[in-house]
Design an enzyme around this catalytic site. Structure first.
Site, PDB file in Angstrom:
ATOM      1  N   SER A 112       0.838  -1.211   0.000  1.00  0.00           N
ATOM      2  CA  SER A 112       0.000   0.000   0.000  1.00  0.00           C
ATOM      3  C   SER A 112       0.868   1.254   0.000  1.00  0.00           C
ATOM      4  O   SER A 112       2.022   1.221   0.422  1.00  0.00           O
ATOM      5  CB  SER A 112      -0.891   0.041   1.248  1.00  0.00           C
ATOM      6  OG  SER A 112      -1.706  -1.101   1.321  1.00  0.00           O
TER       7      SER A 112
HETATM    8  N1  SAH Z   1      -0.258  -5.069   4.356  1.00  0.00           N
HETATM    9  C1  SAH Z   1       0.331  -5.342   3.065  1.00  0.00           C
HETATM   10  C2  SAH Z   1      -0.638  -4.986   1.955  1.00  0.00           C
HETATM   11  C3  SAH Z   1      -0.692  -6.038   0.934  1.00  0.00           C
HETATM   12  S1  SAH Z   1      -2.025  -5.937  -0.216  1.00  0.00           S
HETATM   13  C4  SAH Z   1       1.677  -4.674   2.905  1.00  0.00           C
HETATM   14  O1  SAH Z   1       2.031  -3.826   3.737  1.00  0.00           O
HETATM   15  O2  SAH Z   1       2.420  -5.004   1.975  1.00  0.00           O
HETATM   16  C5  SAH Z   1      -3.229  -6.993   0.542  1.00  0.00           C
HETATM   17  C6  SAH Z   1      -2.837  -8.411   0.823  1.00  0.00           C
HETATM   18  O3  SAH Z   1      -4.009  -9.120   1.266  1.00  0.00           O
HETATM   19  C7  SAH Z   1      -2.333  -9.206  -0.388  1.00  0.00           C
HETATM   20  O4  SAH Z   1      -1.053  -9.708  -0.106  1.00  0.00           O
HETATM   21  C8  SAH Z   1      -3.354 -10.320  -0.559  1.00  0.00           C
HETATM   22  O5  SAH Z   1      -2.786 -11.538  -1.027  1.00  0.00           O
HETATM   23  C9  SAH Z   1      -3.905 -10.459   0.852  1.00  0.00           C
HETATM   24  N2  SAH Z   1      -5.230 -11.116   0.926  1.00  0.00           N
HETATM   25  C10 SAH Z   1      -6.263 -11.033   0.061  1.00  0.00           C
HETATM   26  N3  SAH Z   1      -7.315 -11.774   0.487  1.00  0.00           N
HETATM   27  C11 SAH Z   1      -6.934 -12.314   1.686  1.00  0.00           C
HETATM   28  C12 SAH Z   1      -7.586 -13.187   2.611  1.00  0.00           C
HETATM   29  N4  SAH Z   1      -8.828 -13.638   2.406  1.00  0.00           N
HETATM   30  N5  SAH Z   1      -6.894 -13.553   3.708  1.00  0.00           N
HETATM   31  C13 SAH Z   1      -5.607 -13.108   3.931  1.00  0.00           C
HETATM   32  N6  SAH Z   1      -4.955 -12.285   3.085  1.00  0.00           N
HETATM   33  C14 SAH Z   1      -5.602 -11.895   1.966  1.00  0.00           C
END
Ligand code: SAH
Length: 219
Positions: free
Chosen positions: A68
């Site tokens: 993000s």
């Molecule tokens: N907090 C992260 C943001 C990553 S984007 C950072 O700082 O890099 C959001 C993430 O949520 C992705 O990696 C995606 O694979 C994950 N995601 C999507 N659906 C999910 C679910 N049902 N359970 C756990 N993670 C999930």
């Protein structure tokens, strides 16, 4: 935190980033301090992108996912009102950057990621940086029953609805921050539970997140 591959140039760029976030309205000193101390470039695999790692923009991290933009990380973390020792559940470990912010603020972090390669990579990266966090591979819709309740819950992907399991796993006086919406744009919801267990929701503006994936989707 061990940050052997950090350098003066990155530190300078981080100071500028913190200033930018302050100008955009982030005022929680502990959030700004954490962002000022974490080498964000080390959470981005593609070294060609490192020169821009402290710009306020998202970056691809593989598996079609993104780290993000710093303002979003700061905004969500500020809404969460994290203090030292709190038990925090994060849904969507991704690169592990947000996890690192929470851990640096002294939270006891439990983070779930749904894509195995990202889970493995972020877990290793957090370990290498000497940051303590418990990372799980699994489906965030279910939360983490075995370790509930949590003082704080943070969802970093866009959910089509507010998952009841997460509301259930929130402790009394708890706060849950989650972007909710079906399309490309979500509403940032702040869900609070009072000491009597009564749940209240507030809309904190519009944001764009990668979608939260369901059990059978591969993203
Ligand atoms: N907090 C992260 C943001 C990553 S984007 C950072 O700082 O890099 C959001 C993430 O949520 C992705 O990696 C995606 O694979 C994950 N995601 C999507 N659906 C999910 C679910 N049902 N359970 C756990 N993670 C999930």
């Amino acid at each position: 935190m061990r940050n052997g591959s950090d350098d003066y140039r990155s530190q300078g760029q981080r100071r500028k980033l913190v200033e930018l976030l302050r100008n955009k309205g982030i005022s929680d000193q502990r959030v700004l301090q954490a962002i000022g101390s974490i080498p964000r470039h080390l959470f981005i695999d593609d070294t060609a992108l490192h020169a821009a790692a402290y710009e306020d923009i998202p970056f691809p991290i593989g598996c079609g996912q993104t780290i993000s933009q710093p303002y979003t990380v700061a905004y969500q973390t500020e809404l969460l009102q994290v203090t030292k020792g709190m038990k925090v559940l994060e849904i969507g470990t991704g690169s592990g950057y947000q996890t690192a912010v929470l851990a640096t603020m002294g939270a006891r972090v439990f983070s779930i990621e749904r894509h195995r390669p990202l889970h493995i990579r972020s877990r290793k990266r957090l370990e290498e940086l000497g940051l303590r966090a418990r990372a799980y591979y699994g489906d965030g819709y279910k939360g983490l029953t075995a370790h509930a309740p949590f003082d704080r819950i943070l969802v970093t992907c866009g959910a089509p609805h507010l998952p009841q399991a997460l509301v259930d796993q929130l402790a009394p006086a708890g706060r849950l921050v989650i972007p909710v919406g079906e399309g490309d744009v979500q509403r940032m919801l702040l869900v609070t539970k009072n000491a009597q267990g009564i749940v209240h929701q507030e809309d904190k503006g519009s944001f764009r997140f990668v979608p939260m994936l369901g059990e059978k989707e591969n993203g």
